[in-house]
Design a protein around this motif. Structure first.
Motif, PDB file in Angstrom:
ATOM      1  N   ASP A 131      43.418  81.218 -16.644  1.00 47.87           N
ATOM      2  CA  ASP A 131      43.914  82.537 -17.032  1.00 47.87           C
ATOM      3  C   ASP A 131      42.827  83.426 -17.633  1.00 47.87           C
ATOM      4  N   ILE A 132      41.825  82.828 -18.251  1.00 49.31           N
ATOM      5  CA  ILE A 132      40.673  83.579 -18.745  1.00 49.31           C
ATOM      6  C   ILE A 132      39.523  82.604 -18.952  1.00 49.31           C
ATOM      7  N   HIS A 133      38.333  82.993 -18.510  1.00 45.61           N
ATOM      8  CA  HIS A 133      37.188  82.094 -18.612  1.00 45.61           C
ATOM      9  C   HIS A 133      35.901  82.890 -18.460  1.00 45.61           C
ATOM     10  N   LEU A 134      34.814  82.302 -18.947  1.00 43.03           N
ATOM     11  CA  LEU A 134      33.497  82.895 -18.764  1.00 43.03           C
ATOM     12  C   LEU A 134      33.071  82.761 -17.305  1.00 43.03           C
ATOM     13  N   LEU A 135      32.283  83.743 -16.861  1.00 42.95           N
ATOM     14  CA  LEU A 135      31.830  83.759 -15.472  1.00 42.95           C
ATOM     15  C   LEU A 135      30.370  83.350 -15.374  1.00 42.95           C
ATOM     16  N   ALA A 136      30.024  82.720 -14.272  1.00 38.57           N
ATOM     17  CA  ALA A 136      28.614  82.453 -13.982  1.00 38.57           C
ATOM     18  C   ALA A 136      27.909  83.766 -13.694  1.00 38.57           C
ATOM     19  N   HIS A 137      26.604  83.767 -13.912  1.00 35.44           N
ATOM     20  CA  HIS A 137      25.828  85.000 -13.769  1.00 35.44           C
ATOM     21  C   HIS A 137      25.912  85.569 -12.352  1.00 35.44           C
ATOM     22  N   ASP A 138      26.010  84.706 -11.341  1.00 39.58           N
ATOM     23  CA  ASP A 138      26.006  85.156  -9.947  1.00 39.58           C
ATOM     24  C   ASP A 138      27.416  85.229  -9.367  1.00 39.58           C
ATOM     25  N   HIS A 139      28.416  85.439 -10.224  1.00 37.06           N
ATOM     26  CA  HIS A 139      29.806  85.476  -9.762  1.00 37.06           C
ATOM     27  C   HIS A 139      30.027  86.601  -8.754  1.00 37.06           C
ATOM     28  N   GLU A 140      30.831  86.321  -7.748  1.00 36.79           N
ATOM     29  CA  GLU A 140      31.244  87.310  -6.757  1.00 36.79           C
ATOM     30  C   GLU A 140      32.738  87.581  -6.895  1.00 36.79           C
ATOM     31  N   PRO A 141      33.207  88.820  -6.662  1.00 40.69           N
ATOM     32  CA  PRO A 141      32.413  89.983  -6.273  1.00 40.69           C
ATOM     33  C   PRO A 141      31.538  90.497  -7.413  1.00 40.69           C
ATOM     34  N   ALA A 199      26.854  88.311 -20.975  1.00 43.20           N
ATOM     35  CA  ALA A 199      27.961  87.400 -20.674  1.00 43.20           C
ATOM     36  C   ALA A 199      29.124  88.225 -20.163  1.00 43.20           C
ATOM     37  N   SER A 200      29.991  87.594 -19.386  1.00 44.19           N
ATOM     38  CA  SER A 200      31.194  88.274 -18.933  1.00 44.19           C
ATOM     39  C   SER A 200      32.303  87.255 -18.752  1.00 44.19           C
ATOM     40  N   ALA A 201      33.519  87.745 -18.872  1.00 45.54           N
ATOM     41  CA  ALA A 201      34.699  86.894 -18.730  1.00 45.54           C
ATOM     42  C   ALA A 201      35.650  87.540 -17.729  1.00 45.54           C
ATOM     43  N   TYR A 202      36.548  86.729 -17.204  1.00 46.90           N
ATOM     44  CA  TYR A 202      37.467  87.218 -16.171  1.00 46.90           C
ATOM     45  C   TYR A 202      38.862  86.661 -16.409  1.00 46.90           C
ATOM     46  N   SER A 203      39.848  87.520 -16.178  1.00 44.39           N
ATOM     47  CA  SER A 203      41.246  87.094 -16.149  1.00 44.39           C
ATOM     48  C   SER A 203      41.891  87.669 -14.892  1.00 44.39           C
ATOM     49  N   LEU A 256      35.609  91.440 -18.629  1.00 41.88           N
ATOM     50  CA  LEU A 256      35.146  91.826 -19.960  1.00 41.88           C
ATOM     51  C   LEU A 256      33.681  91.451 -20.074  1.00 41.88           C
ATOM     52  N   VAL A 257      32.859  92.381 -20.580  1.00 44.29           N
ATOM     53  CA  VAL A 257      31.423  92.125 -20.664  1.00 44.29           C
ATOM     54  C   VAL A 257      30.939  92.206 -22.107  1.00 44.29           C
ATOM     55  N   ALA A 258      29.908  91.423 -22.403  1.00 45.76           N
ATOM     56  CA  ALA A 258      29.205  91.482 -23.684  1.00 45.76           C
ATOM     57  C   ALA A 258      27.785  91.942 -23.407  1.00 45.76           C
ATOM     58  N   THR A 259      27.307  92.891 -24.220  1.00 42.94           N
ATOM     59  CA  THR A 259      25.980  93.450 -23.970  1.00 42.94           C
ATOM     60  C   THR A 259      24.994  93.188 -25.100  1.00 42.94           C
ATOM     61  N   ASN A 260      25.354  92.342 -26.058  1.00 40.96           N
ATOM     62  CA  ASN A 260      24.399  91.885 -27.064  1.00 40.96           C
ATOM     63  C   ASN A 260      24.869  90.532 -27.584  1.00 40.96           C
ATOM     64  N   ALA A 261      24.042  89.911 -28.411  1.00 41.24           N
ATOM     65  CA  ALA A 261      24.339  88.549 -28.854  1.00 41.24           C
ATOM     66  C   ALA A 261      25.612  88.474 -29.682  1.00 41.24           C
ATOM     67  N   ALA A 262      25.864  89.490 -30.518  1.00 43.03           N
ATOM     68  CA  ALA A 262      27.074  89.473 -31.340  1.00 43.03           C
ATOM     69  C   ALA A 262      28.322  89.578 -30.472  1.00 43.03           C
ATOM     70  N   GLN A 263      28.276  90.432 -29.471  1.00 38.43           N
ATOM     71  CA  GLN A 263      29.416  90.549 -28.569  1.00 38.43           C
ATOM     72  C   GLN A 263      29.629  89.263 -27.780  1.00 38.43           C
ATOM     73  N   GLN A 264      28.537  88.625 -27.370  1.00 41.36           N
ATOM     74  CA  GLN A 264      28.660  87.371 -26.633  1.00 41.36           C
ATOM     75  C   GLN A 264      29.327  86.303 -27.496  1.00 41.36           C
ATOM     76  N   GLU A 265      28.909  86.209 -28.749  1.00 41.75           N
ATOM     77  CA  GLU A 265      29.521  85.254 -29.665  1.00 41.75           C
ATOM     78  C   GLU A 265      31.005  85.537 -29.829  1.00 41.75           C
ATOM     79  N   ARG A 266      31.342  86.819 -29.946  1.00 43.49           N
ATOM     80  CA  ARG A 266      32.738  87.219 -30.149  1.00 43.49           C
ATOM     81  C   ARG A 266      33.574  86.960 -28.887  1.00 43.49           C
ATOM     82  N   LEU A 267      33.009  87.255 -27.734  1.00 44.76           N
ATOM     83  CA  LEU A 267      33.731  87.041 -26.476  1.00 44.76           C
ATOM     84  C   LEU A 267      34.009  85.563 -26.257  1.00 44.76           C
TER      85      LEU A 267
END
Length: 471
Positions: A165-175, A184-188, A138-149
């Motif tokens: 089960d779900i967490h924020l990802l580091a900017h350089d996450h692989e793959p 910002a982005s999150a992963y489950s 899941l990705v956020a592409t503006n500040a409001a989405q980042q706050e919501r995510l």
């Protein structure tokens, strides 16, 4: 706005690109006449097929029939975005009010386990549905989405998700998955990509192999409850089927049935798919893990990288139009909206032609909470109202209906969506007007947030829309 590039093979409508790509299935025979069964299921989508599958697995001598107006997978089961995920659309607080928080957490954990169950059954039954267990991004592409995510992750971790089960990802996450403008982005891990048409046709074959009688091209006119000594019945133009139990598994196609017009509103979700994307563009995008991909917008989108390297992306289109689905076509403004979303996320694919657009109907209850029920007095059962999370939820519902039909008291029958009831939708044209207003408010909120008019916080218009929708 620049013209949308369209493939020489562009098509708008039909069942879906998934079925166009693999070919429509050969139709099974219609109901030959009046018949008698132990269980009759109405609707050969995921819910109906999974219910029949698990009933026959549990009790092979059970006489089970499925009645389908078109062919197995014609509805949302063959048109969706191919997200097999643990996402759950219903209000956790509403379920907790009646059953307690721990019961709702159990339902969420059951959804996670369902992802594994679907993949395991597909493997066991030899169903090649292009499954990749890549998880969900899941990705956020503006500040409001980042706050919501960020807030959503904290919220989910109070309702059954642990940090793994779900967490924020580091900017350089692989793959790597490069979405333009992502802040910002999150992963489950509890998600998989599937080809929905391959899954539903493979499941229909498995069900038929178990001895379930699957009748297609048979429109149901009425479902009758038990009345005294008269057993429940399914009335069709080809004859009437009587049974000890009748399961209504029609979801977004429920409203035309007599007496059920206002139970689940049919909402349309739309999709487009590109031509195959060249390898040099995939080098820029990444997406090697083939996660299913969504965003944190109010009018959110969902996407996947297909087995043949296209991007399929969908979102809520015109939310409600009275009347049945005619040809699966998508309105031009919705095609344009999905293409804009696609090219905002992946500007490098702006010249890749769109090959197909289509839409499908899903069922939504008045409180946006899915439910499963079997009424012992009437002999009628149903499941649906998944509001977009049906690929996994339908499997969990099918296993739950199995236990309810067989009279078992299990962990599944104690989940809080069993027996959940809500009042019907408002009559037309009120519900049409209401859904249009909500849809418009969410779209406007997204535009404001993208322009930072709301200073990095969720737009107040979204809050108004949520209150109107009673979500």
């Amino acid at each position: 706005m620049r013209p949308i590039p369209r493939s020489s093979r562009f098509a708008n409508g039909g069942v879906s690109f998934w079925f166009r790509d693999m070919g429509l299935p050969e139709r099974r025979p219609s109901l030959p006449g009046a018949a008698d069964y132990d269980v009759c299921v109405v609707g050969a989508g995921y819910t109906g097929l999974w219910t029949a599958y698990y009933l026959k697995k549990a009790q092979p001598d059970l006489r089970v029939a499925i009645i389908e107006r078109e062919f197995a997978g014609f509805g949302a089961s063959g048109r969706n975005g191919g997200w097999l995920s643990a996402e759950f659309s219903g209000s956790r607080e509403r379920y907790a009010e009646s059953h307690g928080k721990s019961s709702m957490i159990a339902l969420q954990r059951a959804m996670m386990e369902t992802v594994n169950e679907v993949v395991a059954v597909a493997d066991a039954e030899g169903v090649d549905a292009d499954v990749v267990r890549g998880g969900m991004r899941l990705v956020a592409t503006n500040a409001a989405q980042q706050e919501r995510l960020t807030a959503e992750i904290e919220y989910l971790q109070e309702w059954g998700y642990w940090p793994d089960d779900i967490h924020l990802l580091a900017h350089d996450h692989e793959p790597r998955l490069s979405v333009a403008g992502a802040v910002a982005s999150a992963y489950s891990p509890h998600a998989a990509r599937v080809n929905p048409a391959k899954l539903v046709t493979g499941l229909a074959r498995a069900v038929a192999d178990l001895g379930v009688d699957l009748f297609e091209d048979t429109a149901v006119e009425e479902i009758r409850p038990r009345r005294g000594a008269a057993r429940p019945a399914v009335v069709t133009g080809h004859g009437t089927v009587t049974a000890d139990h009748v399961v209504c598994a029609t979801e977004g196609f429920t409203s035309p049935l007599r007496g059920q017009r206002r139970d689940w509103i049919p909402m349309r979700s739309s999709m487009i798919v590109t031509e195959p994307i060249p390898a040099e563009l995939w080098e820029k995008i990444g997406w090697e893990g083939r996660e299913v991909l969504g965003d944190a917008a109010h009018s959110y989108v969902y996407a996947q990288r297909t087995a043949d390297d296209r991007i399929a992306i969908g979102g809520r289109g015109v939310p409600h139009r009275p009347g049945p689905d005619q040809d699966g076509s998508t309105q031009p403004q919705e095609i344009a909206g999905l293409w804009r979303a696609l090219t905002r996320m992946f500007p490098d694919v702006a010249d890749v032609p769109v090959e197909h657009a289509w839409s499908g109907m899903l069922g939504v209850s008045r409180d946006w909470c899915p439910s499963v029920h079997m009424d012992a007095d009437s002999g009628l059962g149903w499941a649906g109202g998944y509001a977009g999370s049906g690929v996994a939820a339908a499997n969990l519902a099918g296993r739950t209906l199995r236990d309810l039909v067989l009279g078992r008291r299990t962990e599944l029958t104690r989940l809080p969506w069993v027996g959940h009831k809500v009042r019907g939708w408002d009559p037309e044209p009120l519900r049409w007007a209401g859904t249009r207003v909500v849809h418009g408010l969410y779209r406007t909120a997204d535009r404001r947030e993208s322009k930072t008019e709301d200073k990095g916080h969720t737009s107040r218009l979204a809050g108004i829309a949520t209150r109107i929708a009673r979500r």
